[in-house]
Design a protein around this motif. Structure first.
Motif, short mmCIF file in Angstrom:
data_model
loop_
_atom_site.label_atom_id
_atom_site.label_comp_id
_atom_site.label_asym_id
_atom_site.label_seq_id
_atom_site.Cartn_x
_atom_site.Cartn_y
_atom_site.Cartn_z
N ALA A 121 29.92 65.02 40.49
CA ALA A 121 29.20 64.77 39.23
C ALA A 121 29.44 63.34 38.75
CB ALA A 121 29.65 65.77 38.18
N ILE A 122 30.67 62.85 38.89
CA ILE A 122 30.97 61.46 38.52
C ILE A 122 30.12 60.50 39.36
CG2 ILE A 122 32.76 59.67 38.66
CD1 ILE A 122 34.78 61.89 37.87
N ILE A 123 30.05 60.76 40.65
CA ILE A 123 29.26 59.92 41.55
C ILE A 123 27.78 59.96 41.18
CG2 ILE A 123 28.46 59.71 43.95
CD1 ILE A 123 31.32 60.69 44.76
N TYR A 124 27.29 61.16 40.87
CA TYR A 124 25.89 61.31 40.47
C TYR A 124 25.59 60.50 39.21
CZ TYR A 124 21.47 63.64 39.32
OH TYR A 124 20.15 63.91 39.02
N CYS A 125 26.46 60.63 38.20
CA CYS A 125 26.25 59.92 36.93
C CYS A 125 26.36 58.41 37.11
CB CYS A 125 27.25 60.40 35.89
SG CYS A 125 27.01 62.12 35.38
N LEU A 126 27.30 57.95 37.94
CA LEU A 126 27.43 56.52 38.19
C LEU A 126 26.16 55.94 38.80
CD1 LEU A 126 31.08 56.41 39.59
CD2 LEU A 126 30.28 55.23 37.53
N ARG A 127 25.57 56.70 39.71
CA ARG A 127 24.34 56.22 40.34
C ARG A 127 23.18 56.25 39.35
NH1 ARG A 127 19.38 58.25 43.46
NH2 ARG A 127 19.11 56.63 45.03
N GLN A 128 23.15 57.28 38.48
CA GLN A 128 22.11 57.35 37.47
C GLN A 128 22.19 56.16 36.50
OE1 GLN A 128 19.97 59.75 38.86
NE2 GLN A 128 19.62 60.39 36.75
N GLN A 129 23.43 55.75 36.22
CA GLN A 129 23.64 54.67 35.27
C GLN A 129 23.39 53.29 35.87
OE1 GLN A 129 27.62 55.31 33.85
NE2 GLN A 129 27.13 57.26 32.88
N SER A 130 23.79 53.11 37.15
CA SER A 130 23.79 51.77 37.73
C SER A 130 22.81 51.58 38.88
CB SER A 130 25.20 51.42 38.23
OG SER A 130 26.15 51.56 37.19
N GLY A 131 22.24 52.67 39.39
CA GLY A 131 21.33 52.56 40.52
C GLY A 131 22.09 52.31 41.82
N GLY A 132 21.37 51.94 42.85
CA GLY A 132 22.00 51.67 44.14
C GLY A 132 22.31 52.93 44.91
#
Length: 367
Positions: free
Chosen positions: A117-128
């Motif tokens: 979930a942390i990884i999912y949210c990080l990608r949602q926030q920053s892209g890439g």
């Protein structure tokens, strides 16, 4: 025994993100540095639970391996049961502050799902791209094999995020790291893996987990691999509960604070018996065939064989000392119709089965 333990080592890869599953007692010492090198990672952010960090040496041992390889960034251990969203939010902040480039999760389904979930949210926030993730399970929940993550929102409801690329890039199955896992957690998550395998028949069971020799590394290593097999080679395109037992578990678990392993102990046997009545012919046949692998004689009918399978699962739960009731977790009886309705909706079932699922829940409420 020592020879058989040494023989149960190896590695495997099969899906888009996975670079390897490494297994064997003590394998973490070589597998973790190998995976970091393969993935090109330099600093690892460890995600785990407070009990595992404070009450065992498991996290300390993994941290030491990372430090010896100059690859330790920080450890975050504020992940609670069912991965409350507040812990995930704090985990994101801690990850950003740590300057890490990979996450290593240690523990059961909650820290592993929280890491995803942390990884999912990080990608949602920053892209890439999605961040790489190495999972080191200490239970048999098998959360490490799915490209989805469940967590609990502010209202205590189960939330799920999913993407095929969320599946961990590396998995380490080291039986030595499971020796500190509490017996009820170890055995009940074994039932969770059995739940995966049985529900996979309608969408051979786990070996009987040994209580007599809880420090038997050979048995624990076999169970770690068996939990892997309970979800392999499923490559899921639509993420959600495997079947009715899992769906009921999702509705009971997060809302009422019941561990997922225990929810399988509560529901699986009764759901299998219900399937003798409501399942389609193909699903009934798949369940009935499991009796052959249990070396159980047929009852003479497909429906009878399915019910017999459910009875054998109930015997297993009781034999492990894991029989529980819904009432013992302070679930209001008035909530049962809503739980049944939401569970059926999650698996796309029709409302015609609602009275039978309500009756199922009532049958395990206080008996």
């Amino acid at each position: 025994m020592a020879d058989s333990i040494r023989n149960l080592h190896g590695s495997y890869a099969y899906h888009d993100t996975l670079k390897g599953v490494y297994y064997g007692p003590g394998c973490v010492h070589t597998a973790l540095p190998t995976l970091l090198a393969v993935l090109g990672a330099s600093k690892a952010f460890v995600v785990t639970g407070n009990s595992l960090r404070e009450k065992t040496n498991v996290v300390t041992n993994v941290e030491r391996i990372l430090k010896d390889n100059g690859a330790f960034a920080a450890t975050f251990s504020e992940i609670g049961q069912h991965a409350p969203v507040q812990g995930i939010i704090r985990g994101i902040e801690a990850f950003r502050a740590a300057g890490a480039d990979i996450i290593v999760s240690i523990g059961g389904g909650s820290p592993i799902d929280a890491a995803k979930a942390i990884i999912y949210c990080l990608r949602q926030q920053s892209g890439g791209n999605f961040l790489n993730h190495v999972a080191i399970p200490t239970t048999l929940s098998a959360a490490e094999y799915r490209g989805s993550a469940g967590y609990t929102d502010e209202q205590g409801k189960k939330v799920r995020v999913a993407d095929p690329m969320l599946a961990p890039a590396g998995i380490i199955l080291d039986a030595e790291l499971t020796l500190a896992t509490p017996e009820e957690l170890w055995l009940s998550t074994g039932l969770r893996a059995l739940d995966h395998a049985v529900e996979g028949l309608y969408n051979p069971t786990l070996p009987y987990p040994s209580k007599a020799q809880p420090r038997d590394l050979e048995a624990r290593q076999q169970l770690l691999v068996a939990a892997w097999m309970s979800l392999w080679p499923i490559k899921i395109e639509k993420f959600g509960p495997l079947g009715l037992s899992h769906s009921l578990g999702h509705k009971l678990g997060a809302t009422y604070g019941i561990p997922h392993g225990i929810t399988s102990c509560l529901t699986l046997a009764s759901v299998v018996i219900l399937k003798a009545d409501i399942a389609n012919p193909g699903d009934k046949a798949a369940l009935a065939e499991a009796l052959f692998y249990l070396r159980e004689p047929t009852t003479g009918s497909v429906e009878g064989d399915v019910k017999r399978l459910g009875s054998k699962i109930d015997e297993l739960v009781r034999g492990l000392g894991l029989h529980r009731t819904i009432a013992s977790y302070n679930v209001p009886k008035a909530d049962l119709p809503t739980i049944a309705k939401l569970a059926l909706e999650s698996v796309g079932d029709t409302s015609e089965h609602l009275p039978k699922v309500e009756a199922l829940l009532e049958s395990i409420y206080d008996a």
